[in-house]
Design an enzyme around this catalytic site. Structure first.
Site, mmCIF file in Angstrom:
data_model
loop_
_atom_site.group_PDB
_atom_site.id
_atom_site.type_symbol
_atom_site.label_atom_id
_atom_site.label_comp_id
_atom_site.label_asym_id
_atom_site.label_seq_id
_atom_site.Cartn_x
_atom_site.Cartn_y
_atom_site.Cartn_z
ATOM 1 N N SER A 191 0.794 -1.234 0.000
ATOM 2 C CA SER A 191 0.000 0.000 0.000
ATOM 3 C C SER A 191 0.819 1.275 0.000
ATOM 4 O O SER A 191 0.246 2.363 -0.077
ATOM 5 C CB SER A 191 -0.960 0.010 1.184
ATOM 6 O OG SER A 191 -2.040 -0.875 0.951
ATOM 7 N N SER A 194 -5.991 2.693 4.731
ATOM 8 C CA SER A 194 -5.448 2.049 3.534
ATOM 9 C C SER A 194 -6.550 1.340 2.765
ATOM 10 O O SER A 194 -6.359 0.244 2.221
ATOM 11 C CB SER A 194 -4.339 1.059 3.912
ATOM 12 O OG SER A 194 -3.435 0.888 2.867
ATOM 13 N N LYS A 237 0.080 3.644 -2.734
ATOM 14 C CA LYS A 237 -0.997 4.631 -2.650
ATOM 15 C C LYS A 237 -0.457 6.056 -2.608
ATOM 16 O O LYS A 237 -1.196 7.010 -2.874
ATOM 17 C CB LYS A 237 -1.865 4.348 -1.423
ATOM 18 C CG LYS A 237 -2.723 3.091 -1.535
ATOM 19 C CD LYS A 237 -3.586 2.912 -0.287
ATOM 20 C CE LYS A 237 -4.627 1.787 -0.448
ATOM 21 N NZ LYS A 237 -4.048 0.449 -0.332
#
Length: 389
Positions: free
Chosen positions: A97, A155, A100
């Site tokens: 993640s 997340s 991101k």
């Protein structure tokens, strides 16, 4: 001198509100006890960071670089971009993640935070099994700012799906993310799933992730989200519930001591990537950004403790090491230019309220900031009833 160690196991898409980016103000390092006053040696070549092993160029009195178990790591001065030390900086690994950060850099400029959007069921299709979720519900209306809280704090892959749908779709978003990465000088990153979910061929590197984290800190909006410890998220029934940032180095959760001066950025985990973390901290006018990828320690929270050790070393080493590279070395444009470029978007019936509280609907059929080449934006605004949740 370069010391090489073996591995430890060895719309702002709408032109009405295109926002500029806040540059981090460089802070002059002041010499202290034990700091070598000699002139700095010439900058290391960009190719040095492509060599395997650990690289650091210590001066007299420099502290010893920490012994970390991570497969790849890097610490850099976020103001100047100078890389203070690194281990296998360009090794391509799954980012989880932490990807991101690139998603936000790509999409955030094109979606004003006050826009409201009613989620269609198809926008939540395709979420990978076992994904982290913030709880986005179909037919519920959210502000874009709510969805960004879901991305940065929880997340939430569900929030990423909706924001990507508002930005032209899943595949188009992945393609623009790769374009954004190249523009920033991050050439190790391949995007297959914008939320960071494991997909064959999806990789990044400690170098690239540090580039993304540093670029994000130049955006006040990005910096606010990534440094936020907690927020409220709209519930399906019309209420709300609290969400807490999963970055334990920021919140101090689960017995991990919070890091003094931490200002963000993003953590991640998948079974394939292991634990990953991009973290930034500010002390005494100096800002550092560090990336730690896939520690091989048995400690479940090793990614936080190894990042802590790396940041501690970076602050202690200020003025005592020469750079081994630069986060700007591979950029195609000078800092502060490309970060301000908004990306193309395609969204339908997303709502915000005007100054008098009346609903304004944005139907964005095409948008793009093309750097110095020009702007092509087509917006249709209409008054309409507020959608039911």
């Amino acid at each position: 001198m370069t010391i090489g160690f073996a591995s430890r196991a060895a719309v702002s898409g709408c032109v009405l509100c295109a926002a500029g980016l806040l540059a981090l103000a460089p802070a002059a390092a002041t010499a202290g006890p034990g700091v070598d006053p000699r002139p700095r040696t010439p900058d290391a070549p960009a190719s040095l960071l492509y060599r395997p092993g650990t690289h650091v160029r210590p001066r007299t009195g420099a502290p010893e670089v920490p012994d970390l178990s991570a497969r790849s790591w890097l610490v850099a001065d976020a103001d100047t971009g100078e890389v203070l030390a690194a281990h296998d900086a360009h090794r391509r690994l799954p980012p989880a993640s932490t990807l991101k950060t690139l998603f936000a850099l790509t999409v955030m400029p094109a979606l004003p935070s006050g826009i409201r959007h009613r989620v269609d069921p198809e926008e939540l299709e395709g979420i990978g099994p076992g994904s982290s979720l913030v709880g986005v519900a179909e037919y519920r209306t959210y502000r874009v700012s709510d969805l960004w809280n879901g991305v940065f704090l929880n997340s939430g892959n569900d929030a990423v799906r909706v924001l990507a749908a508002l930005s032209g779709g899943w595949r188009a978003t992945a393609e623009r993310m790769e374009e954004k990465a190249r523009d920033l000088g991050a050439h190790d990153t391949r995007v297959k799933s914008p939320d960071g979910y494991d997909e064959p061929g999806q990789v990044s590197s400690a170098f690239d992730l540090a580039v993304f984290g540093r670029a994000g800190l130049r955006s006040p909006e990005f910096a606010e989200y990534c440094g936020r410890a907690g927020a409220s998220f709209p519930a399906r029934d019309g209420g709300s519930y609290p969400i807490v940032n999963t970055n334990r180095l920021l919140t101090g959760a689960d017995g991990v001591a919070p890091y003094r001066g931490l200002i963000g950025v993003k953590n991640g985990y998948t079974s394939h990537a292991g634990n990953t973390l991009v973290a930034a901290a500010r002390r005494d006018g100096r800002t550092l950004v560090a990336t730690v990828m896939n520690p091989r320690s048995d400690d479940a929270f090793a990614v936080y403790e190894e990042t802590r050790a790396l940041l501690d070393w970076g602050f202690d080493a200020a003025g005592r090491v020469d750079p081994v590279g630069s986060l700007d070395a591979l950029r195609s444009a000078p800092p502060g230019g490309s970060e301000a470029d908004a990306v193309a978007v395609s969204a339908s019936a997303s709502r915000r309220d005007d100054a008098d509280g009346r609903p304004v609907w944005w139907t964005i059929t095409g948008a793009g900031l093309l750097g110095g080449a020009g702007v092509a934006v087509y917006l249709r605004l209409r008054w309409g009833p507020v959608p039911k949740d």
